[in-house]
Design a protein around this motif. Structure first.
Motif, PDB file in Angstrom:
ATOM      1  N   ASN A  70       0.821  -1.208   0.000  1.00  0.00           N
ATOM      2  CA  ASN A  70       0.000   0.000   0.000  1.00  0.00           C
ATOM      3  C   ASN A  70       0.856   1.260   0.000  1.00  0.00           C
ATOM      4  O   ASN A  70       2.071   1.212   0.179  1.00  0.00           O
ATOM      5  CB  ASN A  70      -0.933  -0.006   1.220  1.00  0.00           C
ATOM      6  CG  ASN A  70      -2.053  -1.020   1.068  1.00  0.00           C
ATOM      7  OD1 ASN A  70      -2.655  -1.116   0.005  1.00  0.00           O
ATOM      8  ND2 ASN A  70      -2.315  -1.779   2.114  1.00  0.00           N
ATOM      9  N   HIS A  71       0.158   2.391  -0.183  1.00  0.00           N
ATOM     10  CA  HIS A  71       0.814   3.697  -0.223  1.00  0.00           C
ATOM     11  C   HIS A  71       0.946   4.300   1.169  1.00  0.00           C
ATOM     12  O   HIS A  71       0.076   4.132   2.015  1.00  0.00           O
ATOM     13  CB  HIS A  71       0.001   4.655  -1.089  1.00  0.00           C
ATOM     14  CG  HIS A  71       0.367   6.089  -0.873  1.00  0.00           C
ATOM     15  ND1 HIS A  71       1.383   6.702  -1.585  1.00  0.00           N
ATOM     16  CD2 HIS A  71      -0.094   7.009  -0.004  1.00  0.00           C
ATOM     17  CE1 HIS A  71       1.506   7.953  -1.158  1.00  0.00           C
ATOM     18  NE2 HIS A  71       0.626   8.168  -0.198  1.00  0.00           N
ATOM     19  N   SER A  72       2.024   5.057   1.389  1.00  0.00           N
ATOM     20  CA  SER A  72       2.110   5.947   2.551  1.00  0.00           C
ATOM     21  C   SER A  72       2.792   7.230   2.120  1.00  0.00           C
ATOM     22  O   SER A  72       3.715   7.211   1.300  1.00  0.00           O
ATOM     23  CB  SER A  72       2.918   5.298   3.676  1.00  0.00           C
ATOM     24  OG  SER A  72       3.144   6.257   4.711  1.00  0.00           O
ATOM     25  N   CYS A  73       2.347   8.356   2.709  1.00  0.00           N
ATOM     26  CA  CYS A  73       3.026   9.633   2.462  1.00  0.00           C
ATOM     27  C   CYS A  73       4.314   9.721   3.286  1.00  0.00           C
ATOM     28  O   CYS A  73       5.115  10.613   3.081  1.00  0.00           O
ATOM     29  CB  CYS A  73       2.095  10.801   2.791  1.00  0.00           C
ATOM     30  SG  CYS A  73       0.643  10.873   1.716  1.00  0.00           S
ATOM     31  N   THR A  74       4.494   8.809   4.254  1.00  0.00           N
ATOM     32  CA  THR A  74       5.748   8.692   5.009  1.00  0.00           C
ATOM     33  C   THR A  74       6.194   7.238   4.910  1.00  0.00           C
ATOM     34  O   THR A  74       6.029   6.458   5.839  1.00  0.00           O
ATOM     35  CB  THR A  74       5.544   9.074   6.495  1.00  0.00           C
ATOM     36  OG1 THR A  74       4.822  10.298   6.541  1.00  0.00           O
ATOM     37  CG2 THR A  74       6.880   9.265   7.196  1.00  0.00           C
ATOM     38  N   ALA A 112      -7.318   9.413  -3.381  1.00  0.00           N
ATOM     39  CA  ALA A 112      -7.448  10.042  -2.069  1.00  0.00           C
ATOM     40  C   ALA A 112      -6.637   9.231  -1.069  1.00  0.00           C
ATOM     41  O   ALA A 112      -6.613   8.005  -1.133  1.00  0.00           O
ATOM     42  CB  ALA A 112      -8.919  10.077  -1.658  1.00  0.00           C
ATOM     43  N   CYS A 113      -5.916   9.913  -0.179  1.00  0.00           N
ATOM     44  CA  CYS A 113      -5.056   9.202   0.764  1.00  0.00           C
ATOM     45  C   CYS A 113      -5.570   9.336   2.185  1.00  0.00           C
ATOM     46  O   CYS A 113      -5.918  10.409   2.643  1.00  0.00           O
ATOM     47  CB  CYS A 113      -3.628   9.738   0.694  1.00  0.00           C
ATOM     48  SG  CYS A 113      -2.516   8.717   1.675  1.00  0.00           S
ATOM     49  N   ARG A 114      -5.596   8.197   2.849  1.00  0.00           N
ATOM     50  CA  ARG A 114      -5.949   8.163   4.271  1.00  0.00           C
ATOM     51  C   ARG A 114      -4.861   7.392   4.996  1.00  0.00           C
ATOM     52  O   ARG A 114      -5.150   6.531   5.810  1.00  0.00           O
ATOM     53  CB  ARG A 114      -7.310   7.470   4.460  1.00  0.00           C
ATOM     54  CG  ARG A 114      -8.482   8.202   3.842  1.00  0.00           C
ATOM     55  CD  ARG A 114      -9.745   7.347   3.881  1.00  0.00           C
ATOM     56  NE  ARG A 114      -9.685   6.245   2.906  1.00  0.00           N
ATOM     57  CZ  ARG A 114      -9.991   4.975   3.180  1.00  0.00           C
ATOM     58  NH1 ARG A 114     -10.371   4.613   4.375  1.00  0.00           N
ATOM     59  NH2 ARG A 114      -9.908   4.059   2.232  1.00  0.00           N
ATOM     60  N   CYS A 115      -3.609   7.689   4.657  1.00  0.00           N
ATOM     61  CA  CYS A 115      -2.518   6.866   5.194  1.00  0.00           C
ATOM     62  C   CYS A 115      -2.278   7.120   6.677  1.00  0.00           C
ATOM     63  O   CYS A 115      -1.616   6.324   7.343  1.00  0.00           O
ATOM     64  CB  CYS A 115      -1.231   7.070   4.393  1.00  0.00           C
ATOM     65  SG  CYS A 115      -0.393   8.628   4.711  1.00  0.00           S
ATOM     66  N   GLY A 116      -2.823   8.234   7.212  1.00  0.00           N
ATOM     67  CA  GLY A 116      -2.705   8.464   8.646  1.00  0.00           C
ATOM     68  C   GLY A 116      -1.407   9.126   9.065  1.00  0.00           C
ATOM     69  O   GLY A 116      -1.207   9.428  10.241  1.00  0.00           O
ATOM     70  N   ASP A 119       2.197  13.826   7.950  1.00  0.00           N
ATOM     71  CA  ASP A 119       2.565  14.546   6.734  1.00  0.00           C
ATOM     72  C   ASP A 119       1.712  14.124   5.540  1.00  0.00           C
ATOM     73  O   ASP A 119       2.107  14.353   4.390  1.00  0.00           O
ATOM     74  CB  ASP A 119       4.048  14.302   6.392  1.00  0.00           C
ATOM     75  CG  ASP A 119       4.969  14.849   7.463  1.00  0.00           C
ATOM     76  OD1 ASP A 119       4.657  15.934   7.990  1.00  0.00           O
ATOM     77  OD2 ASP A 119       5.979  14.196   7.785  1.00  0.00           O
ATOM     78  N   CYS A 120       0.557  13.503   5.808  1.00  0.00           N
ATOM     79  CA  CYS A 120      -0.283  13.026   4.703  1.00  0.00           C
ATOM     80  C   CYS A 120      -0.658  14.174   3.781  1.00  0.00           C
ATOM     81  O   CYS A 120      -1.104  15.226   4.223  1.00  0.00           O
ATOM     82  CB  CYS A 120      -1.549  12.353   5.236  1.00  0.00           C
ATOM     83  SG  CYS A 120      -2.570  11.702   3.900  1.00  0.00           S
ATOM     84  N   ARG A 121      -0.472  13.958   2.461  1.00  0.00           N
ATOM     85  CA  ARG A 121      -0.774  14.988   1.474  1.00  0.00           C
ATOM     86  C   ARG A 121      -2.252  14.979   1.084  1.00  0.00           C
ATOM     87  O   ARG A 121      -2.698  15.857   0.339  1.00  0.00           O
ATOM     88  CB  ARG A 121       0.101  14.784   0.230  1.00  0.00           C
ATOM     89  CG  ARG A 121       1.603  14.776   0.540  1.00  0.00           C
ATOM     90  CD  ARG A 121       2.450  14.780  -0.723  1.00  0.00           C
ATOM     91  NE  ARG A 121       2.254  13.624  -1.563  1.00  0.00           N
ATOM     92  CZ  ARG A 121       2.959  12.485  -1.456  1.00  0.00           C
ATOM     93  NH1 ARG A 121       3.885  12.353  -0.536  1.00  0.00           N
ATOM     94  NH2 ARG A 121       2.724  11.484  -2.270  1.00  0.00           N
ATOM     95  N   GLY A 122      -3.002  13.960   1.524  1.00  0.00           N
ATOM     96  CA  GLY A 122      -4.438  13.915   1.266  1.00  0.00           C
ATOM     97  C   GLY A 122      -4.804  13.372  -0.099  1.00  0.00           C
ATOM     98  O   GLY A 122      -5.881  12.835  -0.282  1.00  0.00           O
TER      99      GLY A 122
HETATM  100 ZN   LIG Z   1      -1.152  10.034   2.971  1.00  0.00          ZN
END
Ligand SMILES: [Zn+2]
Length: 154
Positions: A70-74, A112-116, A119-122
Motif C-alpha cells: 500500500n501507499h504511505s506519504c511517510t 485520495a489518501c488516508r494513510c494516517g 505529513d499526509c498529502r491527502g
Molecule cells: Zn497520505
C-alpha cells in the motif's frame, strides 16, 4: 534470502507486512506481473490501483505479494531500479510495508489518501506535482522511477 512477508487485513483492505525484522537497505521483493500499456490499465478500471508504472507507457499488472504493497506519504520502503522494493529504514516485525505511490506515477492517476501520516498529502498525485523539496529527497534516496527523473531533469 528475501525477508519473510505476510499479507494481512488492514484499514484499506489487505496490506503487505514484515513477518520478521527487515534491515534498512534490504531488498524486500521484486515486483512482477504482465506488462500493460496505459490504455490497458485504464480498461481495467478499479484494478488500475494494482498497476505499477515502470515506463512512459509501460505498467506491470502486479501479481504476487507486491500487489498488496500500500501507499504511505511517510513510506518505510521505496522502489529502486523500477521493480525492486527496498527498505528505506529498519522495519519491525509486524509492521506494514508501504511506499509512496507518487514515486512511480507520471500519468493523471490520483487517489485520495488516508494513510494516517502527520505529513499526509491527502491526495496521491503524479511525481511532477510533488513539492520540489520532496521530489529531490526521493531522487537522492534513489527511489524514483528512472524514466520520471529523466523527465524532471530534461
Ligand atoms: Zn497520505
Amino acid at each position: 534470502m528475501p525477508p519473510a512477508l505476510s499479507i494481512l487485513e488492514c484499514d484499506v483492505g489487505r496490506g503487505l507486512f514484515a513477518a520478521e525484522v527487515i534491515a534498512a537497505g534490504c531488498e524486500i521483493l521484486r515486483f512482477t506481473g504482465p506488462l500493460l500499456t496505459l490504455n490497458e490499465v485504464r480498461a481495467n478500471g478499479a484494478g488500475a490501483a494494482n498497476a505499477l508504472q515502470i515506463g512512459v507507457d509501460r505498467y506491470l499488472d502486479l501479481d504476487g505479494p507486491g500487489r498488496f504493497a500500500n501507499h504511505s506519504c511517510t513510506p518505510n520502503a521505496g522502489v529502486v531500479d523500477n521493480t525492486r522494493l527496498v527498505a528505506l529504514r529498519a522495519i519491525a516485525a509486524g509492521e506494514e510495508i508501504r511506499f509512496d505511490y507518487s514515486t512511480t506515477i507520471s500519468d493523471g492517476w490520483t487517489m485520495a489518501c488516508r494513510c494516517g501520516s502527520p505529513d499526509c498529502r491527502g491526495l496521491v498525485v503524479a511525481f511532477q506535482l510533488l513539492p520540489p523539496l520532496l521530489q529531490r529527497r526521493y531522487a537522492v534516496l534513489g527511489v524514483v522511477q528512472r524514466f520520471m527523473l529523466e523527465e524532471v531533469e530534461a
